[in-house]
Design an enzyme around this catalytic site. Structure first.
Site, mmCIF file in Angstrom:
data_model
loop_
_atom_site.group_PDB
_atom_site.id
_atom_site.type_symbol
_atom_site.label_atom_id
_atom_site.label_comp_id
_atom_site.label_asym_id
_atom_site.label_seq_id
_atom_site.Cartn_x
_atom_site.Cartn_y
_atom_site.Cartn_z
ATOM 1 N N HIS A 45 0.807 -1.227 0.000
ATOM 2 C CA HIS A 45 0.000 0.000 0.000
ATOM 3 C C HIS A 45 0.843 1.281 0.000
ATOM 4 C CE1 HIS A 45 0.952 -0.124 4.259
ATOM 5 N NE2 HIS A 45 0.621 1.149 4.315
HETATM 6 C C1 UD1 Z 1 -2.301 5.332 5.856
HETATM 7 C C2 UD1 Z 1 -1.057 5.842 6.583
HETATM 8 C C3 UD1 Z 1 0.050 4.811 6.499
HETATM 9 C C4 UD1 Z 1 -0.429 3.460 6.981
HETATM 10 C C5 UD1 Z 1 -1.677 3.079 6.200
HETATM 11 C C6 UD1 Z 1 -2.227 1.763 6.654
HETATM 12 C C7 UD1 Z 1 -0.510 8.240 6.599
HETATM 13 C C8 UD1 Z 1 0.371 9.254 6.008
HETATM 14 N N1 UD1 Z 1 -0.530 7.042 5.974
HETATM 15 O O1 UD1 Z 1 -1.973 5.202 4.480
HETATM 16 O O2 UD1 Z 1 1.132 5.216 7.300
HETATM 17 O O3 UD1 Z 1 0.587 2.506 6.776
HETATM 18 O O4 UD1 Z 1 -2.654 4.099 6.412
HETATM 19 O O5 UD1 Z 1 -3.345 1.400 5.890
HETATM 20 O O6 UD1 Z 1 -1.185 8.506 7.567
HETATM 21 N N2 UD1 Z 1 -9.432 4.667 1.684
HETATM 22 C C9 UD1 Z 1 -10.633 4.038 1.502
HETATM 23 N N3 UD1 Z 1 -11.210 3.481 2.610
HETATM 24 C C10 UD1 Z 1 -10.645 3.511 3.839
HETATM 25 C C11 UD1 Z 1 -9.413 4.139 3.983
HETATM 26 C C12 UD1 Z 1 -8.796 4.717 2.896
HETATM 27 O O7 UD1 Z 1 -11.185 3.989 0.420
HETATM 28 O O8 UD1 Z 1 -11.236 2.997 4.800
HETATM 29 C C13 UD1 Z 1 -8.798 5.337 0.543
HETATM 30 C C14 UD1 Z 1 -8.628 6.839 0.813
HETATM 31 O O9 UD1 Z 1 -9.765 7.563 0.515
HETATM 32 C C15 UD1 Z 1 -7.468 7.174 -0.086
HETATM 33 C C16 UD1 Z 1 -6.623 5.909 -0.010
HETATM 34 O O10 UD1 Z 1 -7.479 4.860 0.403
HETATM 35 O O11 UD1 Z 1 -7.906 7.348 -1.416
HETATM 36 C C17 UD1 Z 1 -5.445 6.076 0.932
HETATM 37 O O12 UD1 Z 1 -5.890 6.345 2.285
HETATM 38 P P1 UD1 Z 1 -4.998 7.229 3.297
HETATM 39 O O13 UD1 Z 1 -5.593 7.099 4.649
HETATM 40 O O14 UD1 Z 1 -4.812 8.585 2.743
HETATM 41 O O15 UD1 Z 1 -3.582 6.565 3.254
HETATM 42 P P2 UD1 Z 1 -3.107 5.057 3.380
HETATM 43 O O16 UD1 Z 1 -2.430 4.681 2.119
HETATM 44 O O17 UD1 Z 1 -4.206 4.167 3.868
#
Ligand code: UD1
Length: 368
Positions: free
Chosen positions: A210
């Site tokens: 991820h």
């Molecule tokens: C975040 C953390 C990372 C951690 C990871 C674990 C930061 C900078 N990053 O990264 O350190 O290792 O979580 O998963 O805080 N999304 C969904 N549904 C959800 C959650 C996220 O669709 O329940 C989508 C978001 O809208 C976004 C993408 O996934 O488009 C990334 O989510 P985001 O929370 O920004 O970062 P992660 O890559 O999950």
């Protein structure tokens, strides 16, 4: 009678929940002295990225849900800061406890520190020295302002001391996430995730990816998937929403379904469901921080698809090695041929970190 101290426990994203759960339980054992309140910022919001962990880990529903949701780094950080500031001004907690290195860890720490509310950081002192990772920025900023720095391993203490942190702020307490793992292993073994996916115990690998550096660029992700498809062992890959977005947009799912591919794509899983895979796996391919530690504790060979790790003890003492797209296949072949280090469990990764933290918090608050 003394009023119990109000403790905010901050949870935001999937890797936070298994760190907060043991703290919550240990604090709930001290009702006369501590009043823990779970604050969910909302960074992860899908059922299988959040609620299922509350259910699996026996956590109550969050006392407050800030509902900030996704967005750019600035949107997430600013959104949490504005809402958390309001909450802190209304509730005046005695201590804010943050875990890990996600955006909310840093956002809530800064907000609390500016309101002169003490902050404790659990999993302090880890450093990748890679400033292209948002988590490294979050770790540095949080550690710079937290009053109590709870470290998982001696390398973290050394990092903090080298940055000029006063030793009185540092407490080496061990790895909080292992508290959850110790409590979960037995139950995880009773689940049938492997069987449902048609996997034989000890005859498959688990993949998680991820990190932006691996998944945001479709060409990079395609090259990684091609290596996975070329491996001669079934690989189960629960796909993170971030990764899924890129795979769907660029039609990369189809690559995993090619004739001869042994890659099984799945949705993100709950804690026990996923741990059933991990405890039964022959190898793990990941870019997660926590899974490197879980693999080390379980003694399962782990390849981390990153140029660095903030958890070097998983390499020096554990079963982990760094990998590149180019080295992955040969390293996996070594593992399958039985040519891999056995590793050992680092000191204080013993399932009793939460009580050590709660005792230290009690002393800290009593001295104020
Ligand atoms: C975040 C953390 C990372 C951690 C990871 C674990 C930061 C900078 N990053 O990264 O350190 O290792 O979580 O998963 O805080 N999304 C969904 N549904 C959800 C959650 C996220 O669709 O329940 C989508 C978001 O809208 C976004 C993408 O996934 O488009 C990334 O989510 P985001 O929370 O920004 O970062 P992660 O890559 O999950």
């Amino acid at each position: 009678m003394a009023v119990p101290k109000k403790i905010f426990l901050i949870a935001a994203a999937r890797p936070n929940f298994m760190k907060v759960a043991p703290l919550w339980r240990a604090m709930a054992l001290c009702p006369g002295t501590l009043q823990p309140l779970l604050i969910h910022t909302g960074q992860h919001y899908d059922h299988n990225m959040s609620d299922v962990f509350f259910e699996d880990l026996g956590l109550p529903a969050p006392h407050v849900h800030l509902g900030v949701g996704g967005g750019s780094h600035a949107q997430q950080t600013a959104g949490v800061m504005v809402k958390f500031e309001d909450l802190c001004q209304g509730e005046r907690p005695d201590l804010v406890v943050v875990v890990g290195d996600v955006n909310a860890t840093m956002a809530t720490s800064i907000t609390a520190a500016k309101l002169h509310i003490p902050v404790a950081h659990v999993e302090a002192g880890l450093r990748s020295r890679d400033m292209t990772m948002p988590e490294e920025i979050n770790r540095l900023l949080t550690d710079a302002i937290a009053d109590l720095l709870f470290t998982p391993s001696p390398d973290a203490d050394r990092n903090l001391l080298a940055e000029g942190v006063a030793p009185s702020r540092i407490r080496l307490v061990g790895n909080i996430m292992i508290d959850s793992l110790v409590g979960a292993v037995q139950k995880a073994r009773t689940l049938d995730t492997c069987a449902r996916l048609g996997l034989e115990t000890g005859e498959f690998g688990v993949v998680t990816l991820h990190r932006p550096a691996n998944v945001d660029d479709p060409d990079t992700l395609a090259r990684i998937l091609d290596v996975l498809v070329g491996m001669r062992i079934p690989l189960v890959f629960p796909v993170h929403p971030r990764t899924r977005l890129v795979m769907q947009k660029h039609g990369l799912d189809a690559r995993c379904g090619l004739t001869g591919s042994l890659v099984i794509l799945a949705d993100p899983m709950g804690y026990y469901e996923f741990m059933n895979l991990v405890v039964n796996a022959k190898l793990i391919l990941t870019d997660s921080g926590g899974i490197q530690e879980e693999a080390t504790w379980l003694g399962i060979p782990c390849l981390t698809l990153r140029p660095n790790t903030e958890r070097p003890i998983t390499i020096t003492e554990g079963t982990n090695e760094l990998a590149t797209v180019g080295s992955l296949a040969a390293q996996a072949a070594d593992i399958l041929a039985g040519r891999w280090k056995k590793g050992r469990v680092p000191d204080l990764w013993d399932g009793a970190t939460a009580p050590r933290i709660v005792a230290a918090i009690g002393e800290f608050l009593a001295a104020r």
